[in-house]
Design a protein around this motif. Structure first.
Motif, short mmCIF file in Angstrom:
data_model
loop_
_atom_site.label_atom_id
_atom_site.label_comp_id
_atom_site.label_asym_id
_atom_site.label_seq_id
_atom_site.Cartn_x
_atom_site.Cartn_y
_atom_site.Cartn_z
N VAL A 122 0.83 -1.21 0.00
CA VAL A 122 0.00 0.00 0.00
C VAL A 122 0.87 1.26 0.00
O VAL A 122 1.93 1.30 0.64
N ILE A 123 0.40 2.26 -0.75
CA ILE A 123 0.99 3.59 -0.70
C ILE A 123 -0.15 4.54 -0.37
O ILE A 123 -1.10 4.68 -1.14
N ALA A 124 -0.08 5.15 0.80
CA ALA A 124 -1.19 5.99 1.28
C ALA A 124 -0.69 7.39 1.61
O ALA A 124 0.35 7.55 2.28
N THR A 125 -1.43 8.38 1.15
CA THR A 125 -1.06 9.77 1.40
C THR A 125 -2.19 10.44 2.15
O THR A 125 -3.36 10.32 1.77
N GLY A 126 -1.85 11.14 3.22
CA GLY A 126 -2.89 11.83 3.99
C GLY A 126 -2.29 12.86 4.93
O GLY A 126 -1.11 13.22 4.81
N SER A 127 -3.08 13.31 5.86
CA SER A 127 -2.62 14.27 6.85
C SER A 127 -1.84 13.53 7.94
O SER A 127 -1.81 12.31 7.97
N ASN A 128 -1.26 14.29 8.86
CA ASN A 128 -0.57 13.65 9.98
C ASN A 128 -1.54 12.81 10.81
O ASN A 128 -1.18 11.77 11.36
N ASN A 129 -2.79 13.26 10.90
CA ASN A 129 -3.79 12.50 11.67
C ASN A 129 -4.15 11.19 10.98
O ASN A 129 -4.15 10.13 11.61
N THR A 130 -4.46 11.27 9.67
CA THR A 130 -4.83 10.02 8.97
C THR A 130 -3.63 9.09 8.88
O THR A 130 -3.80 7.88 8.85
N ALA A 131 -2.42 9.65 8.85
CA ALA A 131 -1.22 8.79 8.76
C ALA A 131 -1.12 7.86 9.96
O ALA A 131 -0.72 6.71 9.82
N ARG A 132 -1.52 8.34 11.13
CA ARG A 132 -1.48 7.48 12.33
C ARG A 132 -2.43 6.29 12.16
O ARG A 132 -2.12 5.16 12.50
N TYR A 133 -3.59 6.59 11.61
CA TYR A 133 -4.57 5.54 11.34
C TYR A 133 -4.02 4.57 10.28
O TYR A 133 -4.10 3.35 10.43
N PHE A 134 -3.45 5.14 9.20
CA PHE A 134 -2.88 4.30 8.13
C PHE A 134 -1.78 3.39 8.68
O PHE A 134 -1.71 2.21 8.35
N GLU A 135 -0.91 3.95 9.52
CA GLU A 135 0.22 3.16 10.06
C GLU A 135 -0.28 1.98 10.88
O GLU A 135 0.29 0.90 10.84
N TYR A 136 -1.34 2.20 11.60
CA TYR A 136 -1.94 1.12 12.38
C TYR A 136 -2.63 0.11 11.47
O TYR A 136 -2.40 -1.10 11.54
N TYR A 137 -3.45 0.65 10.57
CA TYR A 137 -4.32 -0.19 9.74
C TYR A 137 -3.53 -1.04 8.74
O TYR A 137 -3.88 -2.18 8.45
N PHE A 138 -2.45 -0.47 8.19
CA PHE A 138 -1.69 -1.16 7.15
C PHE A 138 -0.37 -1.74 7.65
O PHE A 138 0.50 -2.10 6.86
N SER A 139 -0.23 -1.85 8.96
CA SER A 139 1.08 -2.24 9.52
C SER A 139 1.53 -3.63 9.08
O SER A 139 2.72 -3.91 9.04
N LYS A 140 0.58 -4.49 8.70
CA LYS A 140 0.96 -5.87 8.35
C LYS A 140 1.35 -6.01 6.88
O LYS A 140 1.77 -7.09 6.44
N LYS A 141 1.22 -4.95 6.10
CA LYS A 141 1.57 -4.99 4.67
C LYS A 141 2.76 -4.06 4.42
O LYS A 141 2.91 -3.05 5.10
N PRO A 142 3.59 -4.40 3.42
CA PRO A 142 4.63 -3.43 3.03
C PRO A 142 3.95 -2.11 2.67
O PRO A 142 2.94 -2.11 1.95
N ASN A 143 4.46 -0.99 3.19
CA ASN A 143 3.76 0.26 2.95
C ASN A 143 4.68 1.47 2.86
O ASN A 143 5.79 1.46 3.39
N ILE A 144 4.17 2.48 2.17
CA ILE A 144 4.72 3.84 2.25
C ILE A 144 3.55 4.70 2.73
O ILE A 144 2.50 4.74 2.10
N ILE A 145 3.74 5.35 3.87
CA ILE A 145 2.70 6.22 4.43
C ILE A 145 3.24 7.66 4.39
O ILE A 145 4.28 7.95 4.99
N ARG A 146 2.55 8.52 3.68
CA ARG A 146 3.01 9.92 3.56
C ARG A 146 2.18 10.84 4.45
O ARG A 146 0.97 10.71 4.52
N LYS A 147 2.87 11.79 5.07
CA LYS A 147 2.21 12.72 5.99
C LYS A 147 2.27 14.14 5.41
O LYS A 147 2.73 14.34 4.29
N ASN A 148 1.83 15.10 6.23
CA ASN A 148 1.93 16.51 5.84
C ASN A 148 3.39 16.91 5.68
O ASN A 148 4.21 16.61 6.54
N ARG A 149 3.67 17.62 4.62
CA ARG A 149 4.97 18.27 4.47
C ARG A 149 4.74 19.63 3.87
O ARG A 149 3.74 19.87 3.20
#
Length: 354
Positions: A163-190
């Motif tokens: 998974v490659i997921a892009t979102g805010s710093n808030n959604t990134a925390r959710y993404f990191e939890y939700y997708f932790s079992k799959k290889p992932n790139i999680i992007r936050k606010n920059r």
């Protein structure tokens, strides 16, 4: 080493088409070509985009098309892919959760997934529902094999390998939890910053206006803060910004300008203001729409270490002769194919993920 295959050829053709389309727009000759179904469709979608998302003006959509047209050339794609061994890829389904802050912002991830020989399972942002599917429809038209390589879904994501997921710093925390079992790139606010030294020409500063105002400053590559020397004359900066003054005629931008100015004044913050941009002295990076944060500096080496310590919050640094990897004035919204968001090599990630 060439990477000529139906997939890369399709992206080269897409680049040719986008350049042709934008040329017809800029030369005002598009009405002679409306019998071409794709010219007509792209024109219609660019005109209608603002109905779905008030920030997606026709001008900004055309600009996004133009930049992708300039990027997707045979030479650029081959130069980019020569750094990788695509034969190492094992086909997988990659879930893409896309942002929608600026037109086509998720397209680079999609390009990386398809050009490495993988399949894309896409969850579009509610803010950009039309433009990505438009480009996919064009690609399927010229290369039908794409049809079974791209799936759009509004449902819960299932049956994917990475998974490659892009979102805010808030959604990134959710993404990191939700997708932790799959290889992932999680992007936050920059955010992006510019460092001025006081010797910039008016032309350079006006080019910096492109980095500040393009897409109304909504991109992670948009400059939201400037660093200026202690004795800097702000009037010089404001004068160089004047060519962008028409931005205040855009309703949503003007509403944000009025609102943020009122909030600052009621809070008795000291601000500088030129009628379409508010400057506020502030340590943080993410300035609201129609605002630009600034901070004074005296010591360049100290500023370099400050920026180094904050690098996970910064996408681009715009400057001239200040730092390695800097971007020249006016070029933040013209990334090349190997300018990866957050500095994470998406192609390498996809090739290493089995």
């Amino acid at each position: 080493m060439t990477h000529s295959n139906p997939t890369t050829e399709a992206f080269v053709k897409l680049g040719n088409f986008l350049r042709t389309f934008c040329n017809l727009v800029t030369t005002n000759t598009i009405s002679d070509h409306l019998n071409d179904k794709w010219i007509e469709r792209f024109k219609t979608e660019a005109e209608r985009a603002q109905h779905y998302n008030g920030w997606f003006t026709e001008e900004n959509c055309i600009h996004a098309f133009q930049e992708w047209g300039n990027t997707l050339t045979k030479e650029n794609i081959e130069t980019w892919l020569n750094n990788y061994d695509l034969s190492a890829n094992k086909e997988k389904v990659v879930a893409l959760i896309m942002a929608g802050n600026i037109p086509l912002v998720g397209f680079h991830d999609l390009l990386c997934v398809l050009i490495t020989g993988n399949k894309a399972l896409i969850k579009l942002s509610s803010n950009d529902q039309k433009l990505i599917p438009l480009l996919i429809d064009y690609l399927i038209d010229i290369e039908p094999s794409f049809e079974n390589k791209v799936t759009f879904t509004k449902e819960k994501l299932e049956n994917y390998d990475a998974v490659i997921a892009t979102g805010s710093n808030n959604t990134a925390r959710y993404f990191e939890y939700y997708f932790s079992k799959k290889p992932n790139i999680i992007r936050k606010n920059r955010n992006s910053v510019a460092v001025l030294n006081g010797t910039e020409t008016i032309e350079e500063l006006t080019a910096l206006g492109e980095d500040i105002f393009r897409y109304f400053g909504l991109g992670c590559r948009s400059v939201s803060k400037i660093y200026i020397p202690k004795d800097y004359t702000i009037d010089t900066f404001f004068k160089a910004m004047f060519p962008y003054s028409d931005i205040i005629n855009h309703n949503k931008y003007a509403n944000n300008y009025d609102y943020n100015k009122a909030v600052y004044l009621m809070s008795e913050f000291k601000i500088l203001d030129n009628g379409f941009l508010i400057l506020k002295e502030e340590e943080s990076f993410g300035s609201p729409i129609a605002s630009l944060f600034f901070e004074y500096y005296e010591d360049t080496s100290r500023l370099k270490s400050t920026l180094k310590n904050q690098e996970e919050k910064i996408q681009c640094i715009v400057s001239s002769g200040f730092i390695d990897g800097e971007i020249s004035f006016g070029n933040t919204q013209k990334p090349s194919l190997n300018d990866y968001a957050d500095g994470i090599d998406t192609v390498d990630f996809l090739l290493r993920t089995s």
